[in-house]
Design a protein around this motif. Structure first.
Motif, PDB file in Angstrom:
ATOM      1  N   ARG A  15       0.792  -1.227   0.000  1.00 52.78           N
ATOM      2  CA  ARG A  15       0.000   0.000   0.000  1.00 52.78           C
ATOM      3  C   ARG A  15       0.819   1.269   0.000  1.00 52.78           C
ATOM      4  O   ARG A  15       0.343   2.321  -0.429  1.00 52.78           O
ATOM      5  CB  ARG A  15      -0.914   0.030   1.217  1.00 52.78           C
ATOM      6  CG  ARG A  15      -1.907  -1.077   1.213  1.00 52.78           C
ATOM      7  CD  ARG A  15      -2.803  -0.961   2.393  1.00 52.78           C
ATOM      8  NE  ARG A  15      -3.471  -2.224   2.633  1.00 52.78           N
ATOM      9  CZ  ARG A  15      -4.436  -2.378   3.487  1.00 52.78           C
ATOM     10  NH1 ARG A  15      -4.867  -1.363   4.189  1.00 52.78           N
ATOM     11  NH2 ARG A  15      -4.987  -3.556   3.647  1.00 52.78           N
ATOM     12  N   ALA A  34      -5.684   3.030   6.334  1.00 52.52           N
ATOM     13  CA  ALA A  34      -7.041   3.265   6.823  1.00 52.52           C
ATOM     14  C   ALA A  34      -8.059   3.301   5.681  1.00 52.52           C
ATOM     15  O   ALA A  34      -9.265   3.315   5.922  1.00 52.52           O
ATOM     16  CB  ALA A  34      -7.099   4.578   7.603  1.00 52.52           C
ATOM     17  N   ASP A  35      -7.590   3.290   4.454  1.00 54.50           N
ATOM     18  CA  ASP A  35      -8.451   3.387   3.277  1.00 54.50           C
ATOM     19  C   ASP A  35      -9.353   2.158   3.170  1.00 54.50           C
ATOM     20  O   ASP A  35      -8.863   1.035   3.022  1.00 54.50           O
ATOM     21  CB  ASP A  35      -7.585   3.513   2.028  1.00 54.50           C
ATOM     22  CG  ASP A  35      -8.376   3.733   0.753  1.00 54.50           C
ATOM     23  OD1 ASP A  35      -9.610   3.561   0.755  1.00 54.50           O
ATOM     24  OD2 ASP A  35      -7.749   4.081  -0.255  1.00 54.50           O
ATOM     25  N   PRO A  36     -10.673   2.341   3.238  1.00 60.44           N
ATOM     26  CA  PRO A  36     -11.580   1.194   3.181  1.00 60.44           C
ATOM     27  C   PRO A  36     -11.589   0.476   1.828  1.00 60.44           C
ATOM     28  O   PRO A  36     -12.097  -0.637   1.734  1.00 60.44           O
ATOM     29  CB  PRO A  36     -12.947   1.797   3.498  1.00 60.44           C
ATOM     30  CG  PRO A  36     -12.817   3.245   3.205  1.00 60.44           C
ATOM     31  CD  PRO A  36     -11.378   3.605   3.405  1.00 60.44           C
ATOM     32  N   GLN A  39      -8.629  -3.885   1.866  1.00 61.43           N
ATOM     33  CA  GLN A  39      -8.991  -4.699   3.027  1.00 61.43           C
ATOM     34  C   GLN A  39      -7.896  -5.700   3.311  1.00 61.43           C
ATOM     35  O   GLN A  39      -7.303  -6.233   2.374  1.00 61.43           O
ATOM     36  CB  GLN A  39     -10.323  -5.426   2.779  1.00 61.43           C
ATOM     37  CG  GLN A  39     -11.517  -4.512   2.727  1.00 61.43           C
ATOM     38  CD  GLN A  39     -11.791  -3.821   4.046  1.00 61.43           C
ATOM     39  OE1 GLN A  39     -11.625  -4.409   5.110  1.00 61.43           O
ATOM     40  NE2 GLN A  39     -12.186  -2.573   3.980  1.00 61.43           N
ATOM     41  N   THR A  41      -8.162  -3.132   6.654  1.00 57.91           N
ATOM     42  CA  THR A  41      -7.548  -1.884   7.085  1.00 57.91           C
ATOM     43  C   THR A  41      -6.694  -2.173   8.319  1.00 57.91           C
ATOM     44  O   THR A  41      -6.823  -3.231   8.936  1.00 57.91           O
ATOM     45  CB  THR A  41      -8.620  -0.824   7.415  1.00 57.91           C
ATOM     46  OG1 THR A  41      -9.478  -1.339   8.438  1.00 57.91           O
ATOM     47  CG2 THR A  41      -9.429  -0.457   6.190  1.00 57.91           C
TER      48      THR A  41
END
Length: 86
Positions: A15, A34-36, A39, A41
């Motif tokens: 990421r 933290a980006d939904p 997955q 997160t």
């Protein structure tokens, strides 16, 4: 106003992979995890406790989730040793 203490390091993951030169860059790492859209997160505590040092790298140190990041020191320990706030 004082400038926060910061020690440059490389963060390696799927990421985010880049130098973390400042608290603002650390915010980018946290945002990536933290980006939904991605997955699962991860919380800040998970980043600090699960990201490990790559013992075969030099300066600046490399931390992350890549296979070569299998050292004993966590990113949390690095932050503490360098007086950095997460």
């Amino acid at each position: 106003m004082t400038t926060p203490t910061w020690t440059r390091f490389w963060f390696e993951s799927n990421r985010f992979f880049n130098y973390v030169n400042s608290p603002e860059d650390w915010e980018k790492v946290k945002a990536a995890f933290a980006d939904p859209e991605w997955q699962p997160t991860s919380t800040v505590d998970e980043l600090l406790d699960k990201a490990k040092v790559c013992p075969r790298e030099g300066k600046p140190p490399k931390y992350g989730f890549a296979i070569e990041c299998d050292g004993d020191k966590t990113l949390r320990e690095f932050f503490a040793e360098n007086g950095m706030a997460a």
